[in-house]
Design an enzyme around this catalytic site. Structure first.
Site, mmCIF file in Angstrom:
data_model
loop_
_atom_site.group_PDB
_atom_site.id
_atom_site.type_symbol
_atom_site.label_atom_id
_atom_site.label_comp_id
_atom_site.label_asym_id
_atom_site.label_seq_id
_atom_site.Cartn_x
_atom_site.Cartn_y
_atom_site.Cartn_z
ATOM 1 N NE ARG A 230 -99.416 -17.009 103.175
ATOM 2 C CZ ARG A 230 -99.575 -16.399 102.141
ATOM 3 N NH1 ARG A 230 -97.967 -15.973 101.275
ATOM 4 N NH2 ARG A 230 -100.669 -16.255 101.405
ATOM 5 C CG HIS A 278 -97.046 -10.626 101.746
ATOM 6 N ND1 HIS A 278 -97.128 -11.376 102.402
ATOM 7 C CD2 HIS A 278 -97.514 -11.018 100.288
ATOM 8 C CE1 HIS A 278 -98.093 -12.180 102.002
ATOM 9 N NE2 HIS A 278 -97.738 -12.382 100.439
HETATM 10 P P1 NDP Z 1 -99.296 -25.492 95.111
HETATM 11 O O1 NDP Z 1 -99.697 -25.885 96.270
HETATM 12 O O2 NDP Z 1 -99.372 -25.635 93.450
HETATM 13 O O3 NDP Z 1 -97.598 -26.117 94.781
HETATM 14 C C1 NDP Z 1 -97.314 -25.911 96.223
HETATM 15 C C2 NDP Z 1 -95.638 -26.844 96.071
HETATM 16 O O4 NDP Z 1 -95.168 -26.793 97.605
HETATM 17 C C3 NDP Z 1 -96.204 -28.566 95.955
HETATM 18 O O5 NDP Z 1 -94.759 -28.972 94.530
HETATM 19 C C4 NDP Z 1 -95.482 -29.149 96.790
HETATM 20 O O6 NDP Z 1 -95.632 -30.310 96.556
HETATM 21 C C5 NDP Z 1 -95.683 -28.514 97.492
HETATM 22 N N1 NDP Z 1 -95.055 -28.480 99.122
HETATM 23 C C6 NDP Z 1 -96.461 -28.950 99.933
HETATM 24 N N2 NDP Z 1 -96.130 -29.159 101.425
HETATM 25 C C7 NDP Z 1 -94.481 -29.506 100.925
HETATM 26 C C8 NDP Z 1 -93.937 -30.589 102.077
HETATM 27 N N3 NDP Z 1 -94.483 -30.995 103.015
HETATM 28 N N4 NDP Z 1 -92.370 -30.712 102.023
HETATM 29 C C9 NDP Z 1 -92.532 -30.114 100.436
HETATM 30 N N5 NDP Z 1 -92.438 -29.857 100.034
HETATM 31 C C10 NDP Z 1 -94.297 -29.183 99.835
HETATM 32 O O7 NDP Z 1 -98.779 -24.170 95.602
HETATM 33 P P2 NDP Z 1 -98.242 -21.973 94.469
HETATM 34 O O8 NDP Z 1 -96.894 -22.713 93.636
HETATM 35 O O9 NDP Z 1 -99.594 -22.129 93.967
HETATM 36 O O10 NDP Z 1 -98.837 -21.188 95.856
HETATM 37 C C11 NDP Z 1 -97.329 -21.628 96.964
HETATM 38 C C12 NDP Z 1 -97.198 -20.380 98.112
HETATM 39 O O11 NDP Z 1 -96.663 -19.824 97.285
HETATM 40 C C13 NDP Z 1 -98.740 -20.422 98.993
HETATM 41 O O12 NDP Z 1 -99.323 -21.539 99.387
HETATM 42 C C14 NDP Z 1 -98.582 -19.251 99.268
HETATM 43 O O13 NDP Z 1 -98.003 -19.044 100.504
HETATM 44 C C15 NDP Z 1 -97.940 -18.678 98.302
HETATM 45 N N6 NDP Z 1 -97.427 -17.088 98.044
HETATM 46 C C16 NDP Z 1 -97.312 -16.235 98.158
HETATM 47 C C17 NDP Z 1 -96.894 -14.922 97.367
HETATM 48 C C18 NDP Z 1 -96.630 -13.660 97.890
HETATM 49 O O14 NDP Z 1 -96.761 -12.519 97.695
HETATM 50 N N7 NDP Z 1 -95.309 -14.035 99.018
HETATM 51 C C19 NDP Z 1 -98.147 -15.267 96.448
HETATM 52 C C20 NDP Z 1 -98.985 -15.966 96.193
HETATM 53 C C21 NDP Z 1 -98.839 -17.115 96.552
HETATM 54 P P3 NDP Z 1 -96.167 -32.142 96.040
HETATM 55 O O15 NDP Z 1 -95.969 -30.694 94.236
HETATM 56 O O16 NDP Z 1 -95.950 -32.669 95.971
HETATM 57 O O17 NDP Z 1 -97.585 -31.591 96.206
#
Ligand code: NDP
Length: 315
Positions: A230, A278
């Protein structure tokens, strides 16, 4: 009589049209999908689950007995910001096909940076014939920030293409073939090592502005960045300063503070930036509709909800 599942969306007309075709097919035999604006007062009050895509929050609030909403997007920062904490539970879209599509994009743009394509394109514009040292993928460290569904799938693809992959997450993790880090100290260690940083974490209070001038100072000189997560996770002025000052070599950006990226943005004309509209992993209507249908069917049959967003963590 089949239960009614409202579809609440302020997405573009084209997007709504595609969903209005795909969802009723996937949910045939399970529920009747009806656009919010066509619901009677009674249907609004009887709904326990709704499907949402950029919904108007006042429409969600107009369904007092909603237990949960199924998002059609994977990123739910807008829903968590707009729906009240004590409102319906939020279930985001988790689609294995999306993880595959994202991992393909991560591999493609990592190779673009690894093989110096922006540099050769710039040379072509100036008619310069000059080769540069070729590194092996094993000598390139790619750091995945966010080791969730998309991050892990992407890490695996990079590893199978020979890259040295490290990762960073909020909680401590142990994964085969990936050196993992967590927390603020972990982030510093990751930034120091990475040749390519790939952002794949959600936008939350903790991640907003995470990559600022201090973070860029910790980066390895000449590192490149890919933001598929994002826009607001990166402070754009700090990014531009790091690119213009030579600390970072290139940025591939698929997401922005404001989308579409306004024509006056300085990012458009920066030669060290590749802009994508995007497109790294769009929701695929056919597979997503099936996942939504399975979640709703399971709920109606058993009363069990899919895993929902932790409102404290924001994802
Ligand atoms: P998940 O919820 O499966 O994974 C999120 C990961 O981010 C987890 O490993 C989590 O850690 C980590 N995380 C969250 N907060 C923090 C933090 N403060 N510090 C360090 N690590 C953090 O999400 P997805 O993999 O499914 O998706 C990730 C993002 O990708 C979505 O939220 C979306 O914004 C973006 N996205 C973009 C798209 C595009 O077309 N550009 C399409 C789809 C998604 P932990 O494992 O410890 O919980």
């Amino acid at each position: 009589m089949k239960p009614i599942v409202p579809f609440v969306s302020e997405a573009s007309e084209d997007e709504r049209k595609a969903w209005r075709t795909a969802l009723p097919i996937a949910l045939a035999g399970i529920a009747e999908v009806k656009a919010f604006d066509t619901l009677s007062e009674q249907e609004r009050s009887q709904a326990t689950v709704a499907i949402v895509a950029n919904p108007d929050p006042s429409k969600v609030a107009a369904m007092p007995n909603l237990v949960w909403v199924q998002s059609l997007w994977a990123g739910v920062e807008r829903l968590t910001a707009e729906l009240p904490q004590d409102g319906p539970l939020i279930v985001r879209l988790t689609d294995p096909q999306m993880a595959e599509t994202m991992s393909e994009a991560v591999l493609a743009w990592s190779l673009y940076l690894h093989r110096d394509m922006p540099r050769y394109m710039a040379q072509q514009h100036q008619r310069i014939w000059q080769g540069h040292e070729l590194l092996l993928p094993a000598h390139r460290t790619v750091a995945i920030l966010g080791l969730g569904k998309l991050g892990i799938a992407s890490a695996k693809r990079l590893i199978s293409n020979g890259f040295n992959v490290i990762g960073w997450s909020r909680s401590e993790k142990s994964l085969d073939d990936i050196r993992t880090y967590f927390g603020q100290d972990g982030l510093k260690a990751v930034l120091k090592q990475a040749d390519i940083l790939v952002l794949l974490m959600p936008l939350t209070d903790e991640t907003r502005g995470l990559l600022d001038s201090t973070a860029f100072e910790s980066c390895k000189p000449g590192a490149a960045i890919i933001n598929f997560a994002r826009g607001p996770i990166i402070e754009t002025p700090a990014l531009i300063a790091a690119l213009n000052g030579g600390k970072l070599s290139h940025a591939v950006l698929d997401v922005f503070d404001n989308e579409p990226l306004p024509p006056e943005s300085p990012l458009w004309s920066n030669g060290s930036v590749t802009i994508l509209p995007h497109i790294s992993a769009p929701t695929i209507t056919s597979t997503a509709s099936q996942i939504v249908a399975d979640n709703i069917n399971h709920y109606f049959r058993t009363g069990c909800l899919p895993e929902s967003v932790d409102r404290k963590k924001g994802y």
